[in-house]
Design an enzyme around this catalytic site. Structure first.
Site, PDB file in Angstrom:
ATOM      1  N   GLU A 177      68.105  17.475-100.797  1.00  0.00           N
ATOM      2  CA  GLU A 177      69.274  18.314-101.441  1.00  0.00           C
ATOM      3  C   GLU A 177      69.184  19.645-101.782  1.00  0.00           C
ATOM      4  O   GLU A 177      69.096  19.738-103.019  1.00  0.00           O
ATOM      5  CB  GLU A 177      70.165  17.461-102.542  1.00  0.00           C
ATOM      6  N   LYS A 219      71.789  16.179 -97.911  1.00  0.00           N
ATOM      7  CA  LYS A 219      72.731  16.169 -98.844  1.00  0.00           C
ATOM      8  C   LYS A 219      73.018  17.718 -99.074  1.00  0.00           C
ATOM      9  O   LYS A 219      72.250  18.275 -99.616  1.00  0.00           O
ATOM     10  CB  LYS A 219      72.461  15.567-100.084  1.00  0.00           C
TER      11      LYS A 219
HETATM   12  P1  13P Z   1      78.564  16.266-107.470  1.00  0.00           P
HETATM   13  O1  13P Z   1      79.328  15.693-106.240  1.00  0.00           O
HETATM   14  O2  13P Z   1      79.189  16.236-108.884  1.00  0.00           O
HETATM   15  O3  13P Z   1      78.142  17.632-107.167  1.00  0.00           O
HETATM   16  O4  13P Z   1      77.179  15.699-107.511  1.00  0.00           O
HETATM   17  C1  13P Z   1      76.505  15.246-106.495  1.00  0.00           C
HETATM   18  C2  13P Z   1      75.013  15.069-106.819  1.00  0.00           C
HETATM   19  O5  13P Z   1      74.193  14.200-106.750  1.00  0.00           O
HETATM   20  C3  13P Z   1      74.262  16.517-107.419  1.00  0.00           C
HETATM   21  O6  13P Z   1      72.877  16.255-107.190  1.00  0.00           O
END
Ligand code: 13P
Length: 346
Positions: A177, A219
């Site tokens: 991510e 992600k």
């Molecule tokens: P949000 O959808 O609130 O951005 O959180 C997702 C997430 O796991 C951030 O690391």
């Protein structure tokens, strides 16, 4: 665990019409969310809240996996069952956030690097024993005057690649991510440029570290103008910019891309997800891995009150269903209202 087991985890996580519940807020972050509502940030309140989320009736209809925080994977439901088993009984695969949060990148004002590689190999083995089947590591990239720098992009990409390689070694599917933040007044085009650069840097590092792209999930955020940009974009523009960016930067070997919500209002996040999923053929499966856009309504509804548990669960089920419909291209204003009415508890 073999590559085949990781592949079957991926297939299950990307089950059509289902997405991931990100419930892995760190202690400071959940403290902030609770604090905004006046809920005391105790371990018991956090446990009760996560139990509420994970015992939501029929949540497994729309949620394939849930990301936990370290504290939560060690906690138990009221009856004594570990919360990871509660999830598994719902048909929801438990995953775990394994990064250690971010620290200021020395020498680069306004930029951060994610920490947590020390001891990670041993922690991954322990998490697998506790039932986790996938992992998550979040890097944050800020957009600003002269930001992001190559040093920030490269430091974060390197850590993401080491995390992903270690996860695969342990038989855990890594969710990689790199989050480009919405803060600032930058344009949609600037977000696309930075997201593209961040993704290319990450994939170069994944390649260099011999990470098998077939057994990761990416992600990422949707491509959006900054929160303070005077010209906001409609959902069609967001879908177009997001898909153009991803098509140009994400190899087709990656099986799935799951979107974070990043602070967008919950219904807006669903509408944009729907627009993205309706926008034509792509080489990867698309899904969601929302934190705030799934939890804002149930958290506000619960507000720390045991009497509100059922109503909060109905609110979570509703948002999960709407996002599940968006993945199938079946979301509409009517579906938003209908599923709310159907699930409303008196
Ligand atoms: P949000 O959808 O609130 O951005 O959180 C997702 C997430 O796991 C951030 O690391």
């Amino acid at each position: 665990m073999t590559a085949a087991a990781m592949e079957s985890t991926i297939v299950a996580l990307l089950d059509p019409g289902k997405g991931i519940l990100a419930a892995d807020e760190s202690l400071p972050t959940i403290g902030k969310r609770f604090g905004a509502l006046g809920i005391p940030p105790t371990a018991e309140n956090r446990r009760a809240y996560r139990e509420l989320l994970f015992t939501t009736p029929a949540l497994g209809e729309f949620i394939s996996g849930a990301i936990l925080f370290d504290e939560t994977i060690h906690q138990r439901a009221t009856g004594g069952e570990p919360l990871s088993e509660t999830l598994a009984r719902q048909g929801i695969i438990p995953g775990i956030k394994v990064d250690g949060g971010t620290m200021a990148l020395p020498g680069f004002a306004g930029e951060r690097v994610t920490q947590g590689l020390d001891g990670l190999r041993e922690r991954l083995t322990a998490y697998r024993r506790l039932g986790a089947r996938f992992t998550k590591w979040r890097a944050v990239i800020a957009i600003g005057e002269g930001l992001p720098t190559a040093a920030c992009l490269e430091a974060n990409a390197r850590s993401l690649a080491l995390f992903a390689a270690l996860s695969q070694e342990a038989g855990l599917v890594p969710i990689v991510e790199p989050e480009v933040l919405m803060d600032g007044d930058h344009t949609l085009e600037r977000c696309e440029e930075v997201t593209s650069l961040a993704l290319r840097t990450v994939f170069a590092a994944l390649f260099q570290h011999r990470v098998a792209l077939e057994v990761i999930l990416l992600k990422t955020g949707m491509v959006l103008p900054g929160r303070d940009c005077p010209r906001q974009a409609d959902r069609g523009e967001v879908a177009w910019a997001t898909l153009q960016c991803l098509r140009r930067a994400v190899p087709p070997a990656v099986p799935g891309i799951v979107f974070l919500s990043g602070g967008q209002p919950d219904v807006v996040a669903t509408e944009r997800l729907d627009a993205i999923c309706r926008s034509g053929v792509v080489p990867w499966k698309l899904s969601f891995s929302f934190g705030r856009a799934l939890q804002d309504a149930p958290l506000k509804t619960w507000n720390g009150s045991p009497a509100k548990v059922a109503a909060a669960q109905a609110a979570l089920h509703h948002r999960a269903r709407c996002n599940g419909l968006a993945l199938l291209g079946e979301y509409s204003d009517l579906a938003e209202i209908e599923s709310k009415v159907a699930k409303a508890t008196p």
